[in-house]
Enzyme design. Structure first.
Site, short mmCIF file in Angstrom:
data_model
loop_
_atom_site.label_atom_id
_atom_site.label_comp_id
_atom_site.label_asym_id
_atom_site.label_seq_id
_atom_site.Cartn_x
_atom_site.Cartn_y
_atom_site.Cartn_z
CB CYS A 206 52.54 -30.67 71.94
SG CYS A 206 52.83 -30.04 73.61
CB CYS B 30 55.78 -27.41 73.99
SG CYS B 30 56.25 -28.55 72.59
CB CYS C 21 54.65 -33.47 73.66
SG CYS C 21 55.60 -32.42 72.65
CB CYS D 249 55.20 -30.99 76.42
SG CYS D 249 56.55 -30.21 75.86
#
Length: 354
Positions: free
Chosen positions: A72, A69, A42, A38
């Site tokens: 994000c 992810c 995030c 991420c």
């Protein structure tokens, strides 16, 4: 792009915990238990610190077996990064433009409103678009003075509309006329004087336009070499009776900081350095600020190390008082001319203003 302020795992973890968007792009964190990586900003559930590891790029994270992810979307350009890229693009436009572009024109070229563009530019770069443009125009002028066939060519190729605007003292950052600077001070007479002061020995050098250099040293005999290295083609003359009075005035200014003394400053540096130096000049005699305070004052609280570097790059420490910046713990910190001089200078200022 990696950022020095996120160079340790501790700093990275702190950014992850606080969802720090300013860390986006500086690194990515991955969670071993989920196999996902991420951005620092995030908003997913905070993982166990022991299960996290960090990567400089998305490619590195994916090479280690992690997937992006879906919340994000680290492989896509974030809003913050997008705005930064627009401002960087605006900087390149300014640098490559021969003439100053109006604010609304620059804003249109990066698809932002003039107000939003002006605010973002100053926040990210540290100066206004107009100040940034003026700085690069001055740099082009100084460079052209060395390469153009004539001073007139240097003036107009730098984008000035007239010779008057190029010689405007409000813009002039040279301690002598452009013709002199162009030739490495060839043919100009620089008078200098050396005197003792409470900081050791001081050398003051001046052209017919005013003071062009001030330096300190422990050895009086070595000080002229500092000035000669700066102006290698000049003619040098040791002080006379009249010039001794000027040197004494400078010494009085240093020892009595509450008095004003107009110095022609040769302020040359990056936009960030100039922003830091401007804050330093706002610190009054007898006062001190920490590097952290200065970083917060310019709107970049995480740029403490960069502020310290800008202070170290200052070559006019008497006129731009970087000696008034100390470490957060209260210790003196570094100084171009030695910590002992810094301590004595601060003590003198506190005594004279106390």
């Amino acid at each position: 792009m990696a950022d020095a302020q996120f160079s340790t795992d501790g700093a990275r973890w702190k950014a992850v915990v606080s969802n720090d968007s300013s860390a986006d792009g500086a690194f990515y964190y991955a969670v071993k238990t989920t196999g996902v990586y991420c951005r620092p900003s995030c908003t997913s559930r905070l993982p166990n610190r022991a299960n996290t590891e960090y990567f400089a790029t998305c490619a590195e994270a994916e090479a280690a077996g992690y997937r992006a992810c879906k919340r994000c979307r680290p492989t896509e350009t974030s809003k913050v990064e997008g705005l930064e890229q627009k401002i960087i693009h605006a900087c390149r436009i300014i640098e490559e433009s021969e003439k100053f572009l109006p604010l609304d024109k620059l804003a249109m070229l990066v698809n932002l409103s003039p107000y939003h563009f002006h605010r973002l530019f100053k926040k990210i770069v540290g100066v206004t678009p107009k100040q940034y443009a003026a700085r690069h125009q001055s740099l082009r002028f100084q460079k052209n003075l060395k390469t153009s066939p004539s001073i007139t060519d240097a003036i107009y190729s730098a984008g000035y509309g007239s010779s008057g605007s190029a010689y405007d003292k409000k813009r002039d950052q040279l301690a002598m006329k452009p013709t002199v600077y162009r030739k490495g001070a060839a043919g100009v007479l620089i008078t200098y004087g050396i005197a003792p002061c409470f900081l050791g020995w001081i050398i003051v050098a001046a052209t017919d336009r005013g003071i062009c250099a001030i330096e300190f040293g422990d050895n009086a005999d070595m000080l002229p070499e500092l000035i000669q290295a700066r102006f290698p083609n000049a003619q040098f003359n040791r002080d006379d009776v009249e010039f001794k009075a000027l040197v004494n005035d400078v010494v009085d200014f240093i020892e009595s900081p509450e008095d004003t003394f107009q110095l022609p400053l040769d302020i040359q540096g990056t936009a960030f350095q100039q922003q830091v130096w401007e804050v330093l000049r706002e610190i009054k005699p007898g006062e001190t600020k920490s590097y952290t305070d200065v970083a917060a004052r310019i709107g970049k609280p995480n740029a403490v190390r960069a502020v310290a570097s800008a202070c170290a790059s200052n070559k006019l420490a008497v006129a731009i008082p970087c000696h008034r910046v100390v470490s957060k713990s209260g210790t003196t910190g570094g100084y171009r001319w030695g910590k002992e001089r810094k301590k004595r200078l601060l003590a003198c200022e506190q005594e004279s203003t106390g």
